[in-house]
Scaffold this motif. Structure first.
Motif: not given
Length: 188
Positions: A71-76, A159-170
């Motif tokens: 399981v991978l949880g993103i933000c919520l 993860l608290q952050w959103h890896p899927e958005v363009s503002h998160t490099p790599d």
């Protein structure tokens, strides 16, 4: 090969998670968070608990943690993991979305290949205050002590952050790592 399920918790970026996985040629399916756990267990090889507005709307999300799947949880999704496992979440002091410099403390499976410091795009309206028993802290920032957590033995990551958005490099690397974890878990 079975897909990875992206659990839709009504967040604005859940479709971007699905799109990123498709772009990486990872089999994926978006599912409602009301899907019964027994249907989730037999239908996928891993679960991404997407973001959303509030813990009141997580549906069966917490029950998916007991299926023995990665399981991978993103933000919520991270908040769902923390609260359902004995941790706690509280309102953050920084509020809305923005860039955050994150220090990676543990380069485990989900954060493999990242440097010691990365810049991410995150919302800190809510954040993990207390890490659940048995979980380790993977990353922190100057505004949030628990940017990423994991139970590596059970292959549960948040993860608290959103890896899927363009503002998160790599950001794609997180999803590539999760795909690898799911493949290895399925073959063990």
């Amino acid at each position: 090969m079975l897909p990875i399920f992206v659990v839709n918790n009504f967040g604005q970026f859940n479709h971007l998670i699905q799109r990123m996985l498709r772009d990486l040629e990872i089999e994926v399916r978006m599912v409602a968070n009301t899907l019964p756990p027994e249907e989730v267990a037999g239908g996928c090889r891993g679960i991404i608990l997407g973001g959303g507005p509030t813990l009141d709307r997580i549906g069966n999300g917490a029950r998916y943690l007991d299926l023995g799947l990665p399981v991978l949880g993103i933000c919520l999704g991270l908040h769902t993991i923390a609260v359902s496992r004995g941790g706690s979440v509280h309102p953050g002091t920084s509020g809305g979305y923005g860039h955050v410099d994150v220090e990676i403390l543990e380069h485990d499976e989900i954060l493999a290949g990242y440097p010691d410091r990365i810049q991410v795009w995150a919302s800190h309206a809510d954040e993990v205050e207390k890490v659940p028993p048995g979980y380790i802290r993977l990353a922190r920032s100057s505004i949030c002590e628990n940017e990423a957590i994991a139970d590596p033995d059970r292959h549960i990551y948040g993860l608290q952050w959103h890896p899927e958005v363009s503002h998160t490099p790599d950001g794609r690397r997180v999803y590539e790592n999760f795909d690898r974890i799911c493949r290895e878990h399925g073959s063990s």
